[in-house]
Structures are given as structure tokens and as C-alpha cells.
Design an enzyme around this catalytic site. Structure first.
Site, PDB file in Angstrom:
ATOM      1  CE1 TYR A 105      -3.876   2.176   0.286  1.00  8.06           C
ATOM      2  CE2 TYR A 105      -2.682   3.220   2.074  1.00  8.06           C
ATOM      3  CZ  TYR A 105      -3.721   3.215   1.173  1.00  8.06           C
ATOM      4  OH  TYR A 105      -4.595   4.262   1.151  1.00  8.06           O
ATOM      5  CG  ASP A 178      -2.463  -4.264   4.799  1.00  4.75           C
ATOM      6  OD1 ASP A 178      -3.622  -4.714   4.781  1.00  4.75           O
ATOM      7  OD2 ASP A 178      -2.164  -3.125   4.367  1.00  4.75           O
ATOM      8  CE  LYS A 203      -9.348   1.140   1.536  1.00  7.47           C
ATOM      9  NZ  LYS A 203      -7.936   0.789   1.561  1.00  7.47           N
TER      10      LYS A 203
HETATM   11  C1  LIG Z   1      -6.777   1.330   2.111  1.00  9.26           C
HETATM   12  C2  LIG Z   1      -5.648   0.490   2.538  1.00  9.26           C
HETATM   13  C3  LIG Z   1      -4.840   0.868   3.620  1.00  9.26           C
HETATM   14  C4  LIG Z   1      -5.053   2.177   4.361  1.00  9.26           C
HETATM   15  O1  LIG Z   1      -6.277   2.175   5.039  1.00  9.26           O
HETATM   16  P1  LIG Z   1      -7.117   3.530   5.333  1.00  9.26           P
HETATM   17  O2  LIG Z   1      -8.352   2.992   5.985  1.00  9.26           O
HETATM   18  O3  LIG Z   1      -7.364   4.184   4.006  1.00  9.26           O
HETATM   19  O4  LIG Z   1      -6.300   4.371   6.229  1.00  9.26           O
HETATM   20  C5  LIG Z   1      -3.806   0.034   3.984  1.00  9.26           C
HETATM   21  N1  LIG Z   1      -3.568  -1.122   3.322  1.00  9.26           N
HETATM   22  C6  LIG Z   1      -4.324  -1.518   2.284  1.00  9.26           C
HETATM   23  C7  LIG Z   1      -4.002  -2.793   1.586  1.00  9.26           C
HETATM   24  C8  LIG Z   1      -5.374  -0.728   1.847  1.00  9.26           C
HETATM   25  O5  LIG Z   1      -6.120  -1.098   0.804  1.00  9.26           O
END
Ligand SMILES: *Cc1c(COP(=O)(O)O)cnc(C)c1O
Length: 380
Positions: A105, A178, A203
Site C-alpha cells: 500500500y 496487512d 474496505k
Molecule cells: C486502504 C488500505 C490501507 C489504508 O487504510 P485507510 O483505511 O485508508 O487508512 C492500507 N492497506 C491496504 C491494503 C489498503 O487497501
């Protein structure tokens, strides 16, 4: 979904752990907006709650649901995915060494590089899909954290969580994953040995593109975890009550949403693989995708709702195609019920490893015929 555990998780998500209110008999939980809590006449806090920057009763259920879905000891909600992720780095000490992926990310990668230089952390960005490279990067005793993102945004590189965890643990490092794109529906990194799972709950977990939220789940409620929980209370990167409540509501439909998104992504990937206008389809579900075998081993029931298409005509053709869609929405983010498309290099800017002919697709839960027809029209 296959297996008893998956069925149990689907039930846990659908019913929010089966909670009902003993007093009102409500099936849906109350929303607590209070910022402060009554102190007892004896000057104590029998409720265990004093002030909402540290404790919020509306967090209890979504945190418990997430911990159950990931098979962790505890979970903590944050004001965003980035707030959750950065907390893990902020409890490290100057002089510590980190290993992180080259492809991840983008804005978090940029933050890590910047923070590391301010905070005097040593960081190596490596190809996490190459376990030999990961092993060579480890500095036993000094490496304190290996960060994994799998599938890795937006090329969807697969990292072998179990293999990297074994290497990192041998060096004495914690492993954080993540797992935003994999979701707890498809993958449980803690069961593969990882110490912490991170989600941008903005997400798939919430799934309706209407809150910004983040979460961490820990395998053990150890010292490292306590430092993170304390940091959240002290820095105040907390989620609002309304957002926590919406997140719990969103998680009730997590399983069917992710399952349909996976089916749609697989269908789009198969349809455009070998298509006249497309040079490469990047999707872990395709048999010829590097990392497919590892993904098949560590993901269950699907390969995720995210894929990327590289357009044969290059950057201009990719931007033109994104401009012509009618059903896909031209926007950043992912994991909502509506399908999104974006020219990713424009978002990431200078230094990004993303090819300029790449369109990133987040498959929603619409009818697959509409999604494919719209892309065909845009690419024609
Ligand atoms: C969107 C996203 C983030 C960051 O999250 P936010 O809620 O926008 O702060 C981190 N890692 C991945 C894989 C993402 O898609």
C-alpha cells in the site's frame, strides 16, 4: 466455504457473535455516544470505564467479532487503516530494524520510509515473495518487525506467510500482516504464525464505502500489544462510535459480499486473460500467476476481489478506458459493494513500482454480465 471453522466464522459474522441485549431483547446492539462515564462514590470506576479515548463500549462487539474471525486474543479499532498500521511501527525503538515489502500500500510505504528516517529505524524494502531475499535481510536481534501485505496492492504479489514468519521468528522479529485484501473470509494469518493482523476496515470489513476505519488483531495479548493499545489511548487515533457501529453492521454481510466479489474477480480475470486489448491480467486466482500455488495454500474459498489489467495501448489507452466506463465507478479505494476502477500510477506518483498501463479493479457484487460488458465497451 469449506470446513467447520469457516462455517462457524460465517455464522459469527452474520450474527455479530450472536449477541442479543438481555434487558431490551434487542438483536442489534445499542450505539454508545457518551465521551465520559460516572465515577463511583468511593472514587473508583466499577464499570471499568472512565473516558472514551481509552474505552468505548460500542467497540466491544466489533472488536470481539474481529478477534473471533481472525482467531486472535484481542482486537483494537482505530480511526483508519493507516492509523492502525502506523501504531505498530510507532511502538518500535530507535535503532530497531524493519523488513517491509517493495510492493505494498503506497502511502504506507512512503510513511514508513519517512518515519524510519526521523525515528532512526533501519528499514529494508525487499521482494517478500522471495523468501531467500527475506532471510538475507534479517538481522538477528536487531530486526524487530517483518511487515507483510498479501495479496500486495496493486500487483497482487503473494507472500508465503508461514515461510516468512518462520524466518522472522528465528531472528527474533514480530510479524504483522496487512490482510485488508485477503479478509478473514479467505485467510487467517495468525493461524500461520503471524503475530498481528492489520485491516483497513474502510474496505471489505465495512464494505459499503461509507466509513474510514482500521483494526489490528493480535495472536497474544503480550507486552508488544499492550504498548500498541496504550499508544491508541494516548495518541487518540480512535474510531468514532457511529463508525464502530456501522462497521459491526457491515461485518454481518462480510462473507456473502467477499464470496461474490471473489467470483466476479475470477470471472473478469478469466474473461480478459488473453484478450486482444490486454497484455497482462494480474490475479492470484489465475493458474499461471506467480504465487498462485502459495495463494491456493494459504487462502480458502477464493483469491480475493482485487485484480489489475495492463492495457496493450499503454498509459493513454488505460486512462481512456477508465474514462469510458459507465457501471464501474472511477474512484480510489476498494472492497465496497460497487465495483471501482482506477489508473493506479496516477494515484501513486513518483517512485511508484506500478506500470503506467495498469488499471486496478475492485470487483463489487453487481451482476457479472454487466461488469464484463462495461469493460468490453470501455476497451473497444
Ligand atoms: C486502504 C488500505 C490501507 C489504508 O487504510 P485507510 O483505511 O485508508 O487508512 C492500507 N492497506 C491496504 C491494503 C489498503 O487497501
Amino acid at each position: 466455504m469449506d470446513g467447520e471453522k469457516s462455517r462457524n466464522s460465517a455464522t459469527i459474522a452474520a450474527q455479530g457473535l450472536g449477541w442479543t441485549d438481555p434487558v431490551t431483547k434487542a438483536v442489534s446492539p445499542p450505539l454508545h455516544l457518551s465521551s465520559t462515564f460516572i465515577r463511583d462514590p468511593d472514587n473508583g470506576y466499577a464499570s471499568g470505564r472512565a473516558y472514551a479515548r481509552a474505552d468505548n463500549p460500542t467497540y466491544n462487539q466489533p472488536e470481539a467479532v474481529l478477534a473471533a474471525l481472525e482467531g486472535g486474543a484481542e482486537a483494537a479499532l482505530f480511526s483508519s487503516g493507516v492509523a492502525a498500521a502506523t501504531s505498530v511501527f510507532q511502538v518500535l525503538a530507535p535503532g530497531d530494524h524493519i523488513v517491509a515489502p517493495k510492493v505494498m500500500y503506497w502511502s504506507l510505504r512512503r510513511w514508513i520510509a519517512e518515519f524510519a528516517s526521523h525515528w532512526k529505524l533501519d528499514v529494508n524494502f525487499v521482494d517478500m515473495s522471495d523468501t531467500d531475499q527475506v532471510a538475507r535481510a534479517m538481522r538477528p536481534g536487531q530486526t524487530k518487525l517483518a511487515w507483510i501485505e498479501t495479496p500486495g496492492n496493486p500487483l497482487w504479489n503473494i507472500t508465503d506467510i508461514a515461510a516468512v514468519t518462520e524466518i522472522a521468528h528465528k531472528a527474533g522479529a514480530k510479524v504483522a500482516v496487512d490482510s485488508t485484501v485477503a479478509t478473514p473470509v479467505l485467510s487467517q494469518p495468525l493461524s500461520l504464525g503471524a503475530d498481528i493482523v492489520m485491516h483497513s476496515a474502510t474496505k471489505y470489513l465495512n464494505g459499503h464505502s461509507d466509513i474510514v476505519a482500521g483494526a489490528l488483531v493480535t495472536r497474544e495479548a503480550d507486552d508488544f500489544w499492550q504498548r500498541i493499545v496504550d499508544l491508541r489511548a494516548h495518541q487518540g487515533a480512535i474510531l468514532g462510535s457511529l463508525e464502530a457501529w456501522l462497521l459491526l453492521r457491515g461485518m454481518r454481510t462480510l462473507f456473502p459480499r467477499v464470496q461474490i466479489a471473489c467470483r466476479n474477480a475470477m470471472a473478469v480475470a478469466e474473461h480478459f486473460n488473453g484478450h486482444a486489448a490486454i497484455s497482462h491480467v494480474l490475479y492470484p486466482g489465475l493458474k499461471d500467476f506467480p504465487g498462485h500455488a502459495i495463494a491456493a495454500r494459504q487462502m480458502h474459498g477464493g483469491f480475493g476481489g482485487m485484480l489489475s489489467l495492463r492495457v496493450k495501448g499503454g498509459e493513454a489507452a488505460a486512462i481512456r478506458a477508465a474514462a469510458k466506463v459507465k457501471i464501474w465507478k472511477r474512484a480510489t479505494s476498494l472492497g465496497g459493494t460497487e465495483s471501482l476502477i482506477e489508473h493506479r500510477a496516477s494515484v501513486e506518483g513518483e517512485g511508484s513500482p506500478v506500470p503506467d498501463d495498469l488499471l486496478r479493479l475492485s470487483c463489487g457484487i453487481e451482476h457479472i454480465g454487466d461488469l464484463i460488458a462495461d469493460l468490453e465497451h470501455a476497451l473497444a
